[in-house]
Design a protein around this motif. Structure first.
Motif, PDB file in Angstrom:
ATOM      1  N   LYS A  44       0.827  -1.216   0.000  1.00  0.00           N
ATOM      2  CA  LYS A  44       0.000   0.000   0.000  1.00  0.00           C
ATOM      3  C   LYS A  44       0.861   1.266   0.000  1.00  0.00           C
ATOM      4  O   LYS A  44       0.476   2.285  -0.572  1.00  0.00           O
ATOM      5  CB  LYS A  44      -0.932  -0.022   1.220  1.00  0.00           C
ATOM      6  N   LYS A  45       2.049   1.198   0.589  1.00  0.00           N
ATOM      7  CA  LYS A  45       2.945   2.365   0.623  1.00  0.00           C
ATOM      8  C   LYS A  45       3.406   2.776  -0.775  1.00  0.00           C
ATOM      9  O   LYS A  45       3.872   3.895  -0.964  1.00  0.00           O
ATOM     10  CB  LYS A  45       4.172   2.068   1.488  1.00  0.00           C
ATOM     11  N   ASP A  46       3.284   1.868  -1.751  1.00  0.00           N
ATOM     12  CA  ASP A  46       3.709   2.166  -3.116  1.00  0.00           C
ATOM     13  C   ASP A  46       2.592   2.727  -3.995  1.00  0.00           C
ATOM     14  O   ASP A  46       2.808   2.981  -5.184  1.00  0.00           O
ATOM     15  CB  ASP A  46       4.280   0.898  -3.777  1.00  0.00           C
ATOM     16  N   VAL A  47       1.412   2.927  -3.434  1.00  0.00           N
ATOM     17  CA  VAL A  47       0.330   3.559  -4.192  1.00  0.00           C
ATOM     18  C   VAL A  47       0.698   5.028  -4.371  1.00  0.00           C
ATOM     19  O   VAL A  47       1.081   5.700  -3.402  1.00  0.00           O
ATOM     20  CB  VAL A  47      -1.030   3.427  -3.464  1.00  0.00           C
ATOM     21  N   PRO A  48       0.619   5.560  -5.594  1.00  0.00           N
ATOM     22  CA  PRO A  48       0.960   6.975  -5.801  1.00  0.00           C
ATOM     23  C   PRO A  48       0.127   7.887  -4.892  1.00  0.00           C
ATOM     24  O   PRO A  48      -1.049   7.615  -4.639  1.00  0.00           O
ATOM     25  CB  PRO A  48       0.610   7.217  -7.271  1.00  0.00           C
ATOM     26  N   ALA A  49       0.746   8.964  -4.426  1.00  0.00           N
ATOM     27  CA  ALA A  49       0.049   9.918  -3.546  1.00  0.00           C
ATOM     28  C   ALA A  49      -1.192  10.473  -4.225  1.00  0.00           C
ATOM     29  O   ALA A  49      -2.208  10.706  -3.582  1.00  0.00           O
ATOM     30  CB  ALA A  49       1.004  11.046  -3.148  1.00  0.00           C
ATOM     31  N   VAL A  50      -1.094  10.692  -5.529  1.00  0.00           N
ATOM     32  CA  VAL A  50      -2.251  11.140  -6.298  1.00  0.00           C
ATOM     33  C   VAL A  50      -2.568  10.030  -7.295  1.00  0.00           C
ATOM     34  O   VAL A  50      -1.803   9.798  -8.234  1.00  0.00           O
ATOM     35  CB  VAL A  50      -1.978  12.469  -7.027  1.00  0.00           C
ATOM     36  N   LEU A  51      -3.649   9.345  -7.057  1.00  0.00           N
ATOM     37  CA  LEU A  51      -4.070   8.255  -7.934  1.00  0.00           C
ATOM     38  C   LEU A  51      -5.425   8.619  -8.511  1.00  0.00           C
ATOM     39  O   LEU A  51      -6.395   8.791  -7.771  1.00  0.00           O
ATOM     40  CB  LEU A  51      -4.163   6.944  -7.146  1.00  0.00           C
ATOM     41  N   THR A  52      -5.467   8.767  -9.816  1.00  0.00           N
ATOM     42  CA  THR A  52      -6.735   9.109 -10.463  1.00  0.00           C
ATOM     43  C   THR A  52      -7.099   8.004 -11.449  1.00  0.00           C
ATOM     44  O   THR A  52      -6.248   7.255 -11.917  1.00  0.00           O
ATOM     45  CB  THR A  52      -6.634  10.447 -11.217  1.00  0.00           C
ATOM     46  N   GLY A  53      -8.378   7.922 -11.715  1.00  0.00           N
ATOM     47  CA  GLY A  53      -8.845   6.984 -12.719  1.00  0.00           C
ATOM     48  C   GLY A  53      -9.080   5.576 -12.219  1.00  0.00           C
ATOM     49  O   GLY A  53      -9.466   4.712 -12.993  1.00  0.00           O
ATOM     50  N   ALA A  54      -8.855   5.313 -10.952  1.00  0.00           N
ATOM     51  CA  ALA A  54      -9.089   3.975 -10.407  1.00  0.00           C
ATOM     52  C   ALA A  54     -10.363   3.977  -9.574  1.00  0.00           C
ATOM     53  O   ALA A  54     -10.680   4.954  -8.892  1.00  0.00           O
ATOM     54  CB  ALA A  54      -7.910   3.520  -9.554  1.00  0.00           C
ATOM     55  N   ASP A  55     -11.091   2.888  -9.654  1.00  0.00           N
ATOM     56  CA  ASP A  55     -12.268   2.694  -8.808  1.00  0.00           C
ATOM     57  C   ASP A  55     -11.917   1.876  -7.568  1.00  0.00           C
ATOM     58  O   ASP A  55     -12.490   2.061  -6.501  1.00  0.00           O
ATOM     59  CB  ASP A  55     -13.361   1.951  -9.591  1.00  0.00           C
ATOM     60  N   VAL A  56     -10.966   0.936  -7.738  1.00  0.00           N
ATOM     61  CA  VAL A  56     -10.594   0.003  -6.678  1.00  0.00           C
ATOM     62  C   VAL A  56      -9.075  -0.106  -6.629  1.00  0.00           C
ATOM     63  O   VAL A  56      -8.422  -0.255  -7.665  1.00  0.00           O
ATOM     64  CB  VAL A  56     -11.197  -1.400  -6.929  1.00  0.00           C
ATOM     65  N   VAL A  57      -8.512  -0.036  -5.423  1.00  0.00           N
ATOM     66  CA  VAL A  57      -7.089  -0.292  -5.198  1.00  0.00           C
ATOM     67  C   VAL A  57      -6.987  -1.652  -4.525  1.00  0.00           C
ATOM     68  O   VAL A  57      -7.632  -1.895  -3.497  1.00  0.00           O
ATOM     69  CB  VAL A  57      -6.449   0.796  -4.306  1.00  0.00           C
ATOM     70  N   VAL A  58      -6.198  -2.548  -5.125  1.00  0.00           N
ATOM     71  CA  VAL A  58      -5.980  -3.883  -4.564  1.00  0.00           C
ATOM     72  C   VAL A  58      -4.517  -3.984  -4.159  1.00  0.00           C
ATOM     73  O   VAL A  58      -3.625  -3.705  -4.971  1.00  0.00           O
ATOM     74  CB  VAL A  58      -6.323  -4.987  -5.587  1.00  0.00           C
ATOM     75  N   MET A  71     -12.997   5.800  -4.018  1.00  0.00           N
ATOM     76  CA  MET A  71     -12.213   4.590  -4.244  1.00  0.00           C
ATOM     77  C   MET A  71     -12.420   3.573  -3.132  1.00  0.00           C
ATOM     78  O   MET A  71     -12.504   3.925  -1.957  1.00  0.00           O
ATOM     79  CB  MET A  71     -10.727   4.920  -4.335  1.00  0.00           C
ATOM     80  N   LEU A  72     -12.463   2.316  -3.543  1.00  0.00           N
ATOM     81  CA  LEU A  72     -12.531   1.195  -2.618  1.00  0.00           C
ATOM     82  C   LEU A  72     -11.136   0.610  -2.505  1.00  0.00           C
ATOM     83  O   LEU A  72     -10.501   0.292  -3.518  1.00  0.00           O
ATOM     84  CB  LEU A  72     -13.517   0.153  -3.152  1.00  0.00           C
ATOM     85  N   TRP A  73     -10.616   0.469  -1.276  1.00  0.00           N
ATOM     86  CA  TRP A  73      -9.278  -0.067  -1.025  1.00  0.00           C
ATOM     87  C   TRP A  73      -9.451  -1.469  -0.448  1.00  0.00           C
ATOM     88  O   TRP A  73     -10.118  -1.638   0.590  1.00  0.00           O
ATOM     89  CB  TRP A  73      -8.516   0.813  -0.058  1.00  0.00           C
ATOM     90  N   LEU A  74      -8.855  -2.459  -1.120  1.00  0.00           N
ATOM     91  CA  LEU A  74      -9.031  -3.859  -0.737  1.00  0.00           C
ATOM     92  C   LEU A  74      -7.702  -4.552  -0.494  1.00  0.00           C
ATOM     93  O   LEU A  74      -6.809  -4.519  -1.349  1.00  0.00           O
ATOM     94  CB  LEU A  74      -9.777  -4.621  -1.847  1.00  0.00           C
ATOM     95  N   ASN A  75      -7.584  -5.177   0.655  1.00  0.00           N
ATOM     96  CA  ASN A  75      -6.481  -6.087   0.938  1.00  0.00           C
ATOM     97  C   ASN A  75      -7.122  -7.425   1.290  1.00  0.00           C
ATOM     98  O   ASN A  75      -7.787  -7.544   2.318  1.00  0.00           O
ATOM     99  CB  ASN A  75      -5.624  -5.588   2.099  1.00  0.00           C
ATOM    100  N   PRO A  76      -6.945  -8.440   0.431  1.00  0.00           N
ATOM    101  CA  PRO A  76      -7.587  -9.726   0.690  1.00  0.00           C
ATOM    102  C   PRO A  76      -6.959 -10.521   1.826  1.00  0.00           C
ATOM    103  O   PRO A  76      -7.454 -11.583   2.179  1.00  0.00           O
ATOM    104  CB  PRO A  76      -7.425 -10.463  -0.646  1.00  0.00           C
ATOM    105  N   GLY A  77      -5.892 -10.007   2.417  1.00  0.00           N
ATOM    106  CA  GLY A  77      -5.186 -10.755   3.449  1.00  0.00           C
ATOM    107  C   GLY A  77      -4.296 -11.795   2.795  1.00  0.00           C
ATOM    108  O   GLY A  77      -3.864 -11.636   1.659  1.00  0.00           O
ATOM    109  N   SER A  78      -4.036 -12.862   3.498  1.00  0.00           N
ATOM    110  CA  SER A  78      -3.186 -13.934   2.982  1.00  0.00           C
ATOM    111  C   SER A  78      -3.926 -15.254   3.055  1.00  0.00           C
ATOM    112  O   SER A  78      -4.535 -15.577   4.070  1.00  0.00           O
ATOM    113  CB  SER A  78      -1.899 -14.034   3.809  1.00  0.00           C
TER     114      SER A  78
END
Length: 152
Positions: free
Chosen positions: A82-96, A111-118
């Motif tokens: 998640k730390k590598d997600v750009p500070a300004v992220l446009t055009g995405a509906d979901v971050v995985v 935006m919906l932010w999803l971490n499925p775990g392990s």
């Protein structure tokens, strides 16, 4: 569209996970897959979209660090940490993303932010989880899937 979203398998594809993959129309893997054999197995079920995790070493040179894919009109931005997600992220509906081995589902603005775990080897006494998502009409509905595990 039936999506299976997973991360941090670390080379272990559990029978319960393989069973869920049989109904997948597409698979999103947020990294730390750990072997080409696991990539090949996952891609035998459905189209696979995968990003490279911090444990995916030399063998994974062709796997991208981040990836944007549109499925049924929903635009997914994928990255392992998640730390590598750009500070300004446009055009995405979901971050995985993955990396933490901890399930999370959070709405931030549009935006919906999803971490499925392990769903790989159990670590840090965490649950073993992944996500099943239904994508329809530019909407997404997410379900947490808890995989039973041995007590250690």
């Amino acid at each position: 569209m039936n999506l299976i979203i997973l991360s941090d398998t670390h080379g272990l594809l559990r029978p319960a996970v393989l069973e869920l993959l049989q109904a997948a129309d597409a698979i999103l893997h947020a990294g730390d897959i750990n072997s080409q054999a696991a990539v090949d197995k996952l891609s035998s079920f459905a189209p696979l979209y995968v990003v490279r995790g911090n444990n995916d070493k030399d063998w994974a040179g062709a796997i991208p660090h981040d990836l944007t894919v549109t499925l049924e009109g929903v635009r997914f931005y994928m990255v392992h940490n998640k730390k590598d997600v750009p500070a300004v992220l446009t055009g995405a509906d979901v971050v995985v993303f993955g990396h933490s081995h901890k399930y999370s589902e959070e709405r931030r603005g549009d935006m919906l932010w999803l971490n499925p775990g392990s769903c790989g080897p159990r670590r840090f006494h965490q649950e073993i989880t992944l996500m099943r998502a239904q994508v329809f009409g530019r909407a997404i509905q997410v379900e947490k899937i808890l995989i039973p595990h041995e007590v250690s």
